[in-house]
Design a protein around this motif. Structure first.
Motif, PDB file in Angstrom:
ATOM      1  N   ASP A 453       0.826  -1.211   0.000  1.00 38.87           N
ATOM      2  CA  ASP A 453       0.000   0.000   0.000  1.00 38.87           C
ATOM      3  C   ASP A 453       0.860   1.261   0.000  1.00 38.87           C
ATOM      4  OD1 ASP A 453      -2.404  -1.348  -0.105  1.00 38.87           O
ATOM      5  OD2 ASP A 453      -2.630  -1.441   2.070  1.00 38.87           O
ATOM      6  N   LYS A 456       1.866   2.337  -3.590  1.00 37.89           N
ATOM      7  CA  LYS A 456       0.868   2.728  -4.583  1.00 37.89           C
ATOM      8  C   LYS A 456       0.950   4.228  -4.856  1.00 37.89           C
ATOM      9  CE  LYS A 456      -2.559  -0.839  -3.459  1.00 37.89           C
ATOM     10  NZ  LYS A 456      -3.927  -1.082  -2.929  1.00 37.89           N
ATOM     11  N   THR A 457       1.083   4.568  -6.120  1.00 35.91           N
ATOM     12  CA  THR A 457       1.196   5.985  -6.468  1.00 35.91           C
ATOM     13  C   THR A 457      -0.093   6.750  -6.247  1.00 35.91           C
ATOM     14  OG1 THR A 457       0.698   5.444  -8.772  1.00 35.91           O
ATOM     15  CG2 THR A 457       3.022   5.568  -8.146  1.00 35.91           C
ATOM     16  N   ASP A 458      -1.224   6.031  -6.203  1.00 37.01           N
ATOM     17  CA  ASP A 458      -2.498   6.708  -5.975  1.00 37.01           C
ATOM     18  C   ASP A 458      -2.894   6.702  -4.502  1.00 37.01           C
ATOM     19  OD1 ASP A 458      -2.991   4.018  -5.737  1.00 37.01           O
ATOM     20  OD2 ASP A 458      -4.801   4.010  -6.959  1.00 37.01           O
ATOM     21  N   SER A 459      -1.960   6.310  -3.622  1.00 33.08           N
ATOM     22  CA  SER A 459      -2.240   6.313  -2.187  1.00 33.08           C
ATOM     23  C   SER A 459      -2.163   7.740  -1.663  1.00 33.08           C
ATOM     24  CB  SER A 459      -1.235   5.443  -1.441  1.00 33.08           C
ATOM     25  OG  SER A 459       0.046   6.054  -1.437  1.00 33.08           O
ATOM     26  N   PRO A 460      -2.710   7.997  -0.451  1.00 32.77           N
ATOM     27  CA  PRO A 460      -2.671   9.355   0.103  1.00 32.77           C
ATOM     28  C   PRO A 460      -1.258   9.919   0.244  1.00 32.77           C
ATOM     29  CG  PRO A 460      -4.215   7.981   1.325  1.00 32.77           C
ATOM     30  CD  PRO A 460      -3.498   7.078   0.383  1.00 32.77           C
ATOM     31  N   GLY A 462       1.348   9.084  -1.859  1.00 31.29           N
ATOM     32  CA  GLY A 462       2.047   9.199  -3.125  1.00 31.29           C
ATOM     33  C   GLY A 462       2.997   8.082  -3.484  1.00 31.29           C
ATOM     34  N   GLY A 463       2.913   6.944  -2.822  1.00 31.75           N
ATOM     35  CA  GLY A 463       3.749   5.814  -3.201  1.00 31.75           C
ATOM     36  C   GLY A 463       5.203   5.941  -2.841  1.00 31.75           C
TER      37      GLY A 463
END
Length: 518
Positions: A453, A456-460, A462-463
């Motif tokens: 998690d 993930k680049t789309d996580s809050p 920014g990965g």
């Protein structure tokens, strides 16, 4: 009433009353709908919820009624990791869970003083997951709700935590709060706001917390490493609390906080209002036994014997017999690393300001796979000389000596797809030798709990991945004992503890070395 949490291995038989009632209560909570605040799955989702993973493991069905948007926003996905709130948030979470389970135990006809046991994997006789969690049925033949299919260990039915996998070194730290600038990460983690994972792990969080998660959860299918559903529940924050062993593991982590607080008068919790009162952007909230939402702060988590906690632990004695962090040995005198030292070697006891400086870094991102991976860190000569000179000042035993520099190895922005991955990390193993033959050069264990998690680049966040910090002052000390000095390079090696595949895409963006000095 004050409840006592006991060592699960000291409760008698494998199926003692505490675990029998725990299993029955878990079954009752599992019967409750997901939207119920006191259901097994609602409580687990407070730690983390991932619809895809939960569906793959059979804990969520498409179209099933979810809690209200308000409840999801307030209660779910709260777990604090890579944060100075890691310990107080999990303490409040654990207390809520325990109260709800106790209520179910009483409803089923069990004892009103039931308390959650803890799993002390540092006990040589308790290194494996307790047997009651590994059996599909209870002694009476009924289903055992402590057993889960998605708990894989090493993939061959073994759930043993080896002595070399974990340590109690975090107990030797005096500072609770660490930094994000390359120095010590702190016993409890770096200062943050509400933080749902990424960045620098606090010392107790990465050792032993993360490693136990990864080695218990494991993976069922290393041949298909990109299938996240093949990983054990304990391996991933979004599913970890669905496994009943999660709660005994966290009871032990919570117990170690109490051990740390009691073992040395220098070990103090933060006194900043921002820690005591909690984050301002999102308040911590848990349900009570009746499902009513109760907010809490870190300040309310400091006295376990008082409301709203009301518990003690069977054993909070010092397992390290008063030893502190690994101190520099005086060349020529060869004092034991953990022996009492002269006052100037005590950890920042004078309260000076700590300066952190980058000594050097490797040239490029390194990929970790199934074999031994390695990289070299190029050190700035002038900065390395400062470290060497600080050690020389100790040897001189002058009238006003200062504490030598502390040296830290940083593994920055680790990304990947295998939350169960565990590596042993070594520094400066002689060329041609096997790292395993040089335990004196092992700096610690790297566990990637939460890395998927965090990547993930789309996580809050920014990965950016996670960052691990190891203190290597002792190895620099050994160089001086052998009449050597910190030179222009440092070799770092990664030895996998479990199955690692190239498809896991595990990378370390930068390997760096920092020094801390007063």
């Amino acid at each position: 009433m004050t409840f006592e949490r006991k060592d699960v291995s000291k409760l008698g038989s494998d199926w003692n009353d505490t675990l029998v009632w725990y299993a029955k209560a878990v079954g009752k909570l599992q019967e409750r709908p997901l939207a119920s605040r006191t259901s097994w799955r609602f409580l687990a989702a407070m730690h983390g919820f991932n619809e895809e993973l939960w569906s793959a493991h059979g804990y969520y069905s498409s179209g099933e009624a979810l809690p209200s948007q308000s409840d999801k926003a307030r209660f779910w996905d709260q777990c604090q990791h890579q944060s100075w709130y890691f310990l107080p948030w999990h303490r409040g979470y654990l207390a809520s869970f325990e109260a709800i389970v106790r209520s179910a135990v009483v409803e089923l006809g069990g004892p009103a003083d039931w308390a959650l046991p803890y799993w002390n994997y540092f006990d040589p006789d308790s290194r494996s997951v307790p047997p009651a969690f590994l059996q599909k049925t209870m002694p009476d033949g009924s289903p055992n709700h402590l057993y889960v299919e998605a708990r894989y260990g090493d993939g061959e039915g073994n759930f043993i935590i080896l002595p070399e996998d974990i340590s109690l070194n975090a107990l030797k730290d005096h500072a609770f709060v660490g930094g994000n600038t390359g120095g010590h990460p702190g016993f409890g983690g770096p200062e943050t706001e509400f933080w749902h994972g990424k960045g620098v792990n606090g010392h107790l969080e990465f050792d032993p917390h993360n490693t136990v998660h990864g080695l218990v959860g494991g993976t069922a299918d290393p041949a298909h490493p990109t299938n996240r559903a093949a990983y054990g529940l304990m391996s991933t924050p979004a599913t970890a609390a669905l496994d009943p062993i999660f709660w005994l593991h966290h009871a032990n982590i919570d117990r170690l906080w109490e051990v740390w607080r009691k073992r040395d008068p220098q070990n103090l919790d933060p006194d900043q209002e921002t820690w005591l009162k909690g984050p301002v952007d999102r308040k911590f909230i848990v349900p009570d036994a009746d499902g009513e939402g109760i907010t809490f702060t870190a300040a309310q988590m400091l006295d376990t014997t008082a409301a709203p906690l009301n518990y003690t632990y069977q054993d909070t004695s010092d397992p390290l017999a008063g030893s502190t962090r690994k101190k520099v040995r005086l060349t020529g005198l060869r004092l034991l690393s953990d022996a009492p030292m002269v006052n100037f070697l005590e950890n920042k006891s004078a309260g000076g300001q700590v300066a952190t400086e980058l000594l050097g870094a490797n040239a490029s991102t390194i990929k970790l796979a199934g074999g031994v991976s390695q990289t070299r860190v190029t050190l700035d000569k002038a900065s390395a000389d400062k470290v060497n000179n600080s050690f020389e000042s100790v040897k001189l035993l002058s009238a006003t000596p200062r504490e030598p520099d502390r040296v830290f190895l940083n593994l920055e922005n680790i990304r990947g797809k295998n939350d169960a991955a565990v590596f042993y990390v070594y520094v400066n193993v002689p060329d041609g030798d096997k790292p395993q033959d040089h335990p004196e050069n092992k700096v610690g264990v790297l566990s990637l709990f939460g890395v998927s998690d965090a990547s993930k680049t789309d996580s809050p966040h920014g990965g950016a991945g996670i960052t691990q910090v190891f203190e290597i002052t002792g190895i620099v000390d050994n160089l001086h004992l052998d009449e050597n000095q910190l030179s222009d390079t440092l070799q770092v090696q990664f030895v996998p503890r479990n199955t690692i595949k190239p498809e896991h895409d595990i990378t370390v963006e930068r390997v760096s070395v920092f020094r801390e000095s007063l």
